[in-house]
Write a protein that holds these residues in place. Structure first.
Motif, mmCIF file in Angstrom:
data_model
loop_
_atom_site.group_PDB
_atom_site.id
_atom_site.type_symbol
_atom_site.label_atom_id
_atom_site.label_comp_id
_atom_site.label_asym_id
_atom_site.label_seq_id
_atom_site.Cartn_x
_atom_site.Cartn_y
_atom_site.Cartn_z
ATOM 1 N N ARG A 97 27.269 127.780 106.898
ATOM 2 C CA ARG A 97 26.449 128.364 107.877
ATOM 3 C C ARG A 97 27.030 128.352 109.000
ATOM 4 N N SER A 98 26.660 129.505 109.766
ATOM 5 C CA SER A 98 27.155 129.494 111.114
ATOM 6 C C SER A 98 26.234 130.443 112.212
ATOM 7 N N ALA A 99 26.130 129.846 113.446
ATOM 8 C CA ALA A 99 25.356 130.713 114.330
ATOM 9 C C ALA A 99 25.986 130.873 115.291
ATOM 10 N N ASP A 100 27.260 131.197 115.457
ATOM 11 C CA ASP A 100 28.140 131.549 116.266
ATOM 12 C C ASP A 100 28.013 132.931 117.020
ATOM 13 N N ILE A 101 27.447 133.717 116.500
ATOM 14 C CA ILE A 101 27.329 135.353 116.994
ATOM 15 C C ILE A 101 26.036 135.296 117.440
ATOM 16 N N GLU A 102 25.416 135.514 118.594
ATOM 17 C CA GLU A 102 24.000 135.619 119.256
ATOM 18 C C GLU A 102 23.169 134.558 118.802
ATOM 19 N N GLN A 103 23.661 133.500 118.313
ATOM 20 C CA GLN A 103 22.614 132.282 117.971
ATOM 21 C C GLN A 103 21.848 132.687 116.875
ATOM 22 N N LYS A 104 22.262 133.501 116.032
ATOM 23 C CA LYS A 104 21.622 133.948 114.708
ATOM 24 C C LYS A 104 22.288 133.436 113.468
ATOM 25 N N LEU A 105 21.355 132.702 112.734
ATOM 26 C CA LEU A 105 21.952 131.971 111.443
ATOM 27 C C LEU A 105 22.496 132.892 110.484
ATOM 28 N N ALA A 106 23.728 132.813 110.039
ATOM 29 C CA ALA A 106 24.540 133.446 108.839
ATOM 30 C C ALA A 106 24.959 132.616 108.061
ATOM 31 N N VAL A 107 24.611 132.940 106.785
ATOM 32 C CA VAL A 107 25.331 132.046 105.548
ATOM 33 C C VAL A 107 26.314 132.753 104.723
ATOM 34 N N GLY A 108 27.284 131.834 104.523
ATOM 35 C CA GLY A 108 28.324 132.472 103.876
ATOM 36 C C GLY A 108 29.427 133.343 104.504
ATOM 37 N N VAL A 109 29.596 133.003 105.853
ATOM 38 C CA VAL A 109 30.628 133.744 106.850
ATOM 39 C C VAL A 109 31.622 132.893 107.046
ATOM 40 N N HIS A 110 31.889 131.484 106.952
ATOM 41 C CA HIS A 110 32.775 130.950 106.863
ATOM 42 C C HIS A 110 33.264 130.064 105.581
ATOM 43 N N GLY A 111 32.659 130.610 104.621
ATOM 44 C CA GLY A 111 32.904 129.944 103.338
ATOM 45 C C GLY A 111 32.236 130.383 102.129
ATOM 46 N N PRO A 112 31.759 129.872 101.062
ATOM 47 C CA PRO A 112 30.857 130.201 100.126
ATOM 48 C C PRO A 112 29.379 130.457 100.691
ATOM 49 N N GLY A 113 28.934 131.481 100.281
ATOM 50 C CA GLY A 113 27.329 131.793 100.369
ATOM 51 C C GLY A 113 26.434 131.160 99.285
ATOM 52 N N GLU A 114 27.065 131.007 98.133
ATOM 53 C CA GLU A 114 26.466 130.613 97.097
ATOM 54 C C GLU A 114 27.159 129.240 96.616
ATOM 55 N N VAL A 115 26.517 128.081 96.401
ATOM 56 C CA VAL A 115 27.106 126.913 96.028
ATOM 57 C C VAL A 115 26.327 126.444 94.788
ATOM 58 N N HIS A 116 27.001 125.820 93.692
ATOM 59 C CA HIS A 116 26.484 125.234 92.628
ATOM 60 C C HIS A 116 26.950 123.839 92.507
ATOM 61 N N VAL A 117 26.249 122.876 92.109
ATOM 62 C CA VAL A 117 26.959 121.538 91.522
ATOM 63 C C VAL A 117 26.387 121.220 90.186
ATOM 64 N N VAL A 118 27.163 120.866 89.398
ATOM 65 C CA VAL A 118 26.921 120.720 87.933
ATOM 66 C C VAL A 118 27.227 119.098 87.934
ATOM 67 N N LEU A 119 25.834 118.531 87.539
ATOM 68 C CA LEU A 119 25.910 117.156 87.274
ATOM 69 C C LEU A 119 26.468 116.986 85.921
ATOM 70 N N LEU A 120 27.493 116.230 85.590
ATOM 71 C CA LEU A 120 28.054 115.867 84.195
ATOM 72 C C LEU A 120 27.611 114.378 84.088
ATOM 73 N N PRO A 121 27.409 113.852 82.625
ATOM 74 C CA PRO A 121 27.073 112.533 82.384
ATOM 75 C C PRO A 121 28.196 111.806 82.254
#
Length: 121
Positions: A97-121
């Motif tokens: 997440r970043s709000a560097d430009i015009e203080q507007k939130l943007a997702v995925g600009v400096h890295g993944p915009g979609e993230v998953h976590v897999v919980l393994l037993p």
């Protein structure tokens, strides 16, 4: 603690899976060193087997996290790693997440915009 982690990870923007990783073309996949229950964060350590680019460059990132590696909080993480710090330790809490430009939130600009976590037993 596992349920707290899962709830907080979802609130942070992770898609949480149990036991089986989703099959997503071109996704970066990393093994998380730890998870932090209080924030739903995954902790990624850089190493020759786990290059930083794997979690930073793809549009989609999947973290594999063993349930027994979930810690309560940051203080517990610092105690667990002690003086044995890797060259880079990233604490990831949801998609980029970043709000560097015009203080507007943007997702995925400096890295993944979609993230998953897999919980393994």
């Amino acid at each position: 603690m596992i349920e707290t982690f899962a709830r907080n990870a979802e609130a942070a923007g992770f898609q949480v899976h149990r036991g089986v990783a989703p099959e997503i073309a071109d996704a970066g996949v990393s093994v998380a060193l730890y998870g932090l229950a209080d924030t739903g964060s995954v902790v990624l350590a850089a190493s020759p087997d786990e290059p930083r680019a794997r979690s930073l460059l793809p549009a989609v990132h999947v973290s594999l996290l063993r349930e027994d590696r979930i810690l309560p909080d940051l203080a517990s993480l610092l105690a667990a790693v002690g003086d044995d710090l890797p060259s880079a330790l990233a604490i990831v809490t949801g998609p980029s997440r970043s709000a560097d430009i015009e203080q507007k939130l943007a997702v995925g600009v400096h890295g993944p915009g979609e993230v998953h976590v897999v919980l393994l037993p």
